[in-house]
Enzyme design. Structure first.
Site, mmCIF file in Angstrom:
data_model
loop_
_atom_site.group_PDB
_atom_site.id
_atom_site.type_symbol
_atom_site.label_atom_id
_atom_site.label_comp_id
_atom_site.label_asym_id
_atom_site.label_seq_id
_atom_site.Cartn_x
_atom_site.Cartn_y
_atom_site.Cartn_z
ATOM 1 N N CYS A 76 13.465 -3.407 23.354
ATOM 2 C CA CYS A 76 14.199 -4.325 22.372
ATOM 3 C C CYS A 76 13.693 -3.931 21.251
ATOM 4 O O CYS A 76 13.109 -3.049 20.627
ATOM 5 C CB CYS A 76 14.649 -5.360 22.894
ATOM 6 S SG CYS A 76 15.975 -5.999 21.630
ATOM 7 N N CYS A 77 13.433 -5.159 20.619
ATOM 8 C CA CYS A 77 12.538 -4.845 19.208
ATOM 9 C C CYS A 77 11.272 -5.198 19.411
ATOM 10 O O CYS A 77 10.418 -4.495 18.837
ATOM 11 C CB CYS A 77 13.323 -5.760 18.378
ATOM 12 S SG CYS A 77 15.315 -5.927 18.138
ATOM 13 N N TRP B 47 18.483 0.396 21.536
ATOM 14 C CA TRP B 47 17.161 0.228 21.849
ATOM 15 C C TRP B 47 16.299 0.937 22.727
ATOM 16 O O TRP B 47 15.717 0.506 23.724
ATOM 17 C CB TRP B 47 16.896 -1.312 22.069
ATOM 18 C CG TRP B 47 17.119 -2.198 20.755
ATOM 19 C CD1 TRP B 47 16.049 -2.311 19.699
ATOM 20 C CD2 TRP B 47 18.202 -3.159 20.844
ATOM 21 N NE1 TRP B 47 16.686 -3.148 18.979
ATOM 22 C CE2 TRP B 47 17.859 -3.435 19.188
ATOM 23 C CE3 TRP B 47 19.500 -3.147 21.390
ATOM 24 C CZ2 TRP B 47 19.254 -4.393 18.844
ATOM 25 C CZ3 TRP B 47 20.398 -4.089 20.865
ATOM 26 C CH2 TRP B 47 20.261 -4.656 19.643
ATOM 27 N N GLY C 232 13.963 -5.578 13.883
ATOM 28 C CA GLY C 232 13.444 -5.113 15.190
ATOM 29 C C GLY C 232 14.009 -3.783 15.692
ATOM 30 O O GLY C 232 13.571 -3.190 16.619
#
Lengths: 241, 742
Positions: B405-406, B321, B717
């Protein structure tokens, strides 16, 4: 007013310009041998009032932008022309455009004329090339279709014409020439699109217990469709001039 | 100062204020992609080497090599290069590309197991060192209560960062380039002085110790860069240095921390200012500018951490990520689209589609049309980008937030997050029906309550009443569990470098999560609108349901079901807020499963919606596969109803459509995808992953991975290389709804 609706497709991106919301009306006067929606043939079924339908459609307004809108398809939408006429009056107030996807075989009632006149676009399904073939493969009358085309020409409506190409029935250049002949001089026609016959609706025949006359026919290969579309594109430009 | 030549002055000259610097100096770009450059010969050489390494890594089962003798940190490895004479942006996590390091600070046992999984054993010196060191994991388990352990064991709370590092913290790496480390160190020392004046409460003492730990690593970062021949104690003087300085900050962070997500932040407008200055001064051309971004992105694609197989079950495909947030609007209404946004997107053509960096477009109604079209085209061509609604996030996070992250927004350098995985609410429903016992293990996890009767249809009001009671109990347990985890993480695995690149007292967010939303919503809908009768096994546990009649399902823009989904999130969020958090963090909530929807499904018995025991959940906030009957937009409309105000940590939705359904040709598809995104986000929806591809392509790739070696798809995500997924995850992805024409 109540109308009978078979189903909805919230992203019917191919049935007209922009993002389309597809309303598939119940009931059809034709019995095309290649029909992939035989479950829309008979009338009756789920009923909606114009208000209910407009409320449902309005939920999609944010996707429509300038070009998008509702496409009434079926079944044959013009069988319920009065209902559609009532509905589109409300749609107009909501600022939503609509297109009609018709076989042109339902006849031109006053309501039908009205609905066609106000449409943003008409998609006309030109199924077969003459009376005999039309009767044989759809059970309907070619004359009604030609009348509809003439009417659209007379009101200068924007029209896309479509033909489903079925292997062994109309998948030759000679055959397509006959279709093109019918479009000659029709200035209202913007585009002539061929659609390949597919077998994704076959399961419906089994479910409904209806005999499927084309059950042994294979889908039209993608390459054949591309080749025929190219052929039509070349000829179509010429026939318009 | 030479380094700030030509920049417009502002508050950023007096305080650390990168956002002010950007606003005073960036140039919005509203035209199309025509100016972009392809790769240079140098980039081609480096790319070819990277591709060789990736093939090698793949052949070795996903891990090229592991150094088991050194613990990962800023100075434990000698400098590494892809091709020393060709690298423009330098720096690798270890001394060789794709070689992974051991990082046991969050959990020693995890590190040992991760080594073992790939045939390695931890070196003697590392073993010795950690004999006398408390890890985060050890700390957590010293305090966990029996109930917390039980909830974790049965899988009603899963994926908690109690044995691995929490991640989701974004250092403001731009500060290094703009100010140089010396200035940042000076400022932090002043902060310390100021805070030392306070009474020595536990909070003050903790903060002062944090600062000292930050200072230690700030000094180490200068040394790390010096080993690569760079002096980051001073500000960057040109574009290459700006990119390099910023990257050193990120590199230091991923050497120190192996958190689940290590995102890079919102850097494009910042870098663009430096590139534009060099272009104007004639010291750089477009091809050179693209080369810089290409090289930075190649480095991001090589970041690796050593993980256990269990971890890969939750977060499949080896993701890092390196989320890179592009575009969005300024609060002054100017689009924050620059040519460098385009340059980042262009890497997906120059270097090929890829899962990393996780390119995230902050979508707004006001973005330039040309940019929207280019994004849509890149999506259609590469399936590598995701979209998040800037118009809803800007209200809460301003215009200098970034995504970690998402889907987790945070103000860059001003907010940090305590990541909290998720609670399986579908399982909470089953627990409520079984009087607090777990439907699979039979254990009494929650307080004992009424077991619902077999043979009689469930009464909606009664079920909702029981569900509320247990969800409320669960929320309290969840917050308390998170408090234990983050107390210990701060204590034993504190992010020294990343936190050094935040304001000294940042706002903290505690991010809770829900899994099984669509399963729960449909189950409650079934109980309300159809007839659902429980079936018990010999233990007297409800393990199955007889569901008669039809019921409205979430995903069809039908309020009857959608309102239930909306209610669940609002209710659970309000319950979470009732329990106090560690360090005064603000409660937030996400509906995001990453790929753990498969694992959560495995650990959950049959549900009243007709889902069988063990079957996967839908990912994130997605409707269950095959239940959305009115097509793509109806499904989007349902998800759009979930309210962002109570889910500020993000509402993830993954959308797959076949190219033929979207439009007739490239131009048509591009325009329609823009319309879909505009229409979805206009309803205040939060997130959309877009895949435009055919199911058959995935089936072919599953059967023969060599056919599409870089096939990238968006899952939840983030993006993954499809070939890196296990077969059951590949099957689950294939089984998801693909919107296709008939």
């Amino acid at each position: 007013m109540k109308g009978y609706i078979h189903s909805f497709e919230s992203l019917a991106a191919l049935d007209g310009e922009g993002v389309r919301y597809g309303v598939f009306m119940q009931g059809c006067p034709l019995r095309c041998v290649y029909c992939h929606n035989p479950d829309t043939w008979c009338s009756g079924g789920n009923s909606f009032s114009s208000e209910e339908l407009v409320k449902k459609v309005s939920r999609y307004k944010s996707y429509f932008g300038k070009n998008g809108g509702v496409t009434f398809s079926g079944g044959e939408p013009l069988v319920q022309a009065a209902f559609i006429k009532d509905t589109v009056q409300h749609l107009k107030v909501a600022g939503i455009n609509y297109a009609i996807d018709t076989s042109g075989a339902a006849g031109l009632s006053e309501d039908a004329k009205c609905v066609l006149r106000d449409a943003q676009l008409v998609i006309l399904d030109l199924k077969f090339w003459d009376d005999e073939s039309y009767k044989k493969y759809t059970g309907g009358s070619m004359l009604a279709v030609l009348n509809t085309l003439d009417f659209l020409e007379s009101i200068k409506k924007r029209v896309w014409v479509r033909t489903v190409v079925v292997p062994g029935i109309n998948d030759s250049e000679e055959c397509l020439e006959k279709y093109l002949e019918l479009l000659k001089g029709k200035k209202c026609v913007e585009k002539y699109e061929l659609l390949g016959f597919h077998t994704m609706g076959f399961f419906k025949y089994e479910n409904l217990g209806i005999k499927n006359p084309l059950k042994d026919i294979k889908p039209l290969p993608a390459e054949a469709l591309t080749r025929l579309q190219k052929f039509v594109d070349k000829r179509f430009k010429r026939s318009l001039g | 100062m030479k380094c700030w030549r030509g920049f417009k002055e502002g508050n950023w000259n007096n305080n650390i204020d990168v956002s002010d610097f950007i606003k005073k100096n960036y140039t919005p770009y509203t035209d199309g992609p025509e100016f972009l450059s392809g790769t240079t010969e140098r980039t081609d050489r480096v790319l070819a080497r990277v591709e060789e390494l990736l093939i090698e890594e793949n052949k070795k089962g996903g891990v090229l090599s592991v150094d088991t003798d050194h613990v990962s940190s800023l100075l434990t490895f000698r400098p590494g290069y892809i091709i020393k004479e060709d690298d423009i942006i330098v720096g690798l996590q270890t001394d060789e590309p794709l070689k992974r390091a051991v990082n046991p600070f969050a959990g020693y046992r995890n590190a040992v197991q991760a080594c073992k999984a790939y045939g390695y054993e931890i070196g003697e010196n590392v073993k010795d060192e950690f004999k006398y060191r408390t890890t985060h994991n050890t700390g957590v388990f010293r305090v966990y209560t029996d109930t917390m352990k039980k909830a974790r064991h049965v899988g009603v709370l899963t994926g908690l960062p109690d044995a691995y590092a929490r991640g989701r913290i974004i250092g403001d790496y731009r500060r290094i380039a703009l100010y140089g480390m010396n200035y940042l160190i000076e400022q932090r020392k002043l902060d310390k002085q100021r805070i030392s004046e306070r009474d020595m409460s536990a909070e003050t003492i903790q903060l002062l110790e944090d600062i000292e730990r930050q200072l230690e690593f700030m000094a180490q970062l200068i040394q790390m860069a010096a080993e690569y021949g760079c002096d980051i104690s001073r500000p960057a003087e040109n574009a290459r240095e700006a990119v390099q300085w910023l990257y050193f900050g990120y590199l230091g962070a991923v050497k120190e921390q192996n958190g689940a997500a290590n995102s890079i932040g919102r850097i494009s407008a910042f870098i663009d200012i430096y590139i534009k200055r060099d272009l104007d001064e004639g010291t750089l051309d477009e091809s050179g500018a693209q080369e810089l971004i290409d090289d930075l992105v190649l480095k991001m694609r090589l970041v690796r951490h050593l993980r256990t197989p269990e971890y890969n079950d939750l977060f499949a495909g080896d993701p890092v990520w390196v989320t890179c947030s592009l575009a969005g609007m300024g609060e002054d209404k100017r689009p924050m689209v620059t040519k460098t946004c385009y340059r980042f997107l262009q890497t997906l053509y120059n270097l090929g589609p890829s899962a990393e960096p996780n390119i995230t477009v902050l979508w707004s109604e006001g973005l330039p049309q040309e940019f929207k079209k280019f994004c849509a085209k890149v999506s259609i061509d590469t399936d590598s980008i995701q979209y998040e609604n800037d118009d809803v996030m800007r209200k809460d996070f301003g215009d200098d937030y970034a995504i970690a992250c998402c889907v987790s927004a945070m103000k860059t350098g001003k907010q940090m997050q305590f990541f909290g995985a998720r609670c399986n609410l579908a399982k909470v429903l089953l627990m409520a029906l079984n009087g607090g016992r777990d439907e699979i293990y039979g254990e009494q996890v929650a307080p004992e309550g009424k077991v619902f009767d077999e043979g009689a249809p469930l009464d909606y009001e009664e079920v909702v009443g029981a569900f509320k009671e247990y969800a409320s109990w669960m929320a309290k347990l969840y917050v308390n569990t998170m408090n234990v985890i983050h107390y210990m993480h701060d204590r034993y695995a504190y992010e020294r470098l990343m936190m050094a690149l935040h304001d000294v007292e940042p706002e903290r967010l505690m991010a809770f999560g829900i899994s099984g939303l669509s399963v729960l919503a449909d189950s409650l809908s079934a109980i309300k609108y159809a007839k659902v009768t429980p079936v018990k096994d010999e233990r007297g546990m409800i393990v199955d349901f007889k569901t008669e009649g039809d019921f409205p399902k979430y995903g069809n823009d039908d309020d009857r079901a959608d309102e239930i989904a909306k209610w669940i999130t609002e209710f659970f969020y309000s319950e979470l807020c009732k329990t106090k958090t560690y360090r005064g963090a603000k409660h937030t909530l996400s509906i995001l499963t990453i790929t753990s929807n498969v694992v959560y499904g495995k650990k959950t018995g049959s549900t009243p919606d007709g889902r069988h025991a063990g079957e996967p959940f839908a990912p994130g906030a997605n409707p269950m596969h095959g239940r959305d009957k009115e097509g793509a937009l109806a499904s989007l409309n349902s998800v759009a109803k979930i309210c962002y105000d109570c889910c500020q940590d993000g509402i993830s939705n993954t959308f797959s459509i076949t190219p033929e359904t979207l439009g007739t040709d490239e131009n048509d598809r591009t325009e329609k995808l823009v319309a879909v995104l505009d229409g979805y986000f206009a309803q205040s929806a939060h997130h959309l992953n877009v895949n435009v591809l055919n199911r058959q392509k995935l089936i072919d790739a599953m059967n023969d991975p060599t056919l599409y070696p870089s096939l990238t798809i968006r899952v939840s995500g983030y993006a993954v290389n499809f070939n890196k997924l296990t077969r059951d995850k590949q099957l689950e992805v294939i089984s998801r709804t693909f919107h296709e024409k008939m």
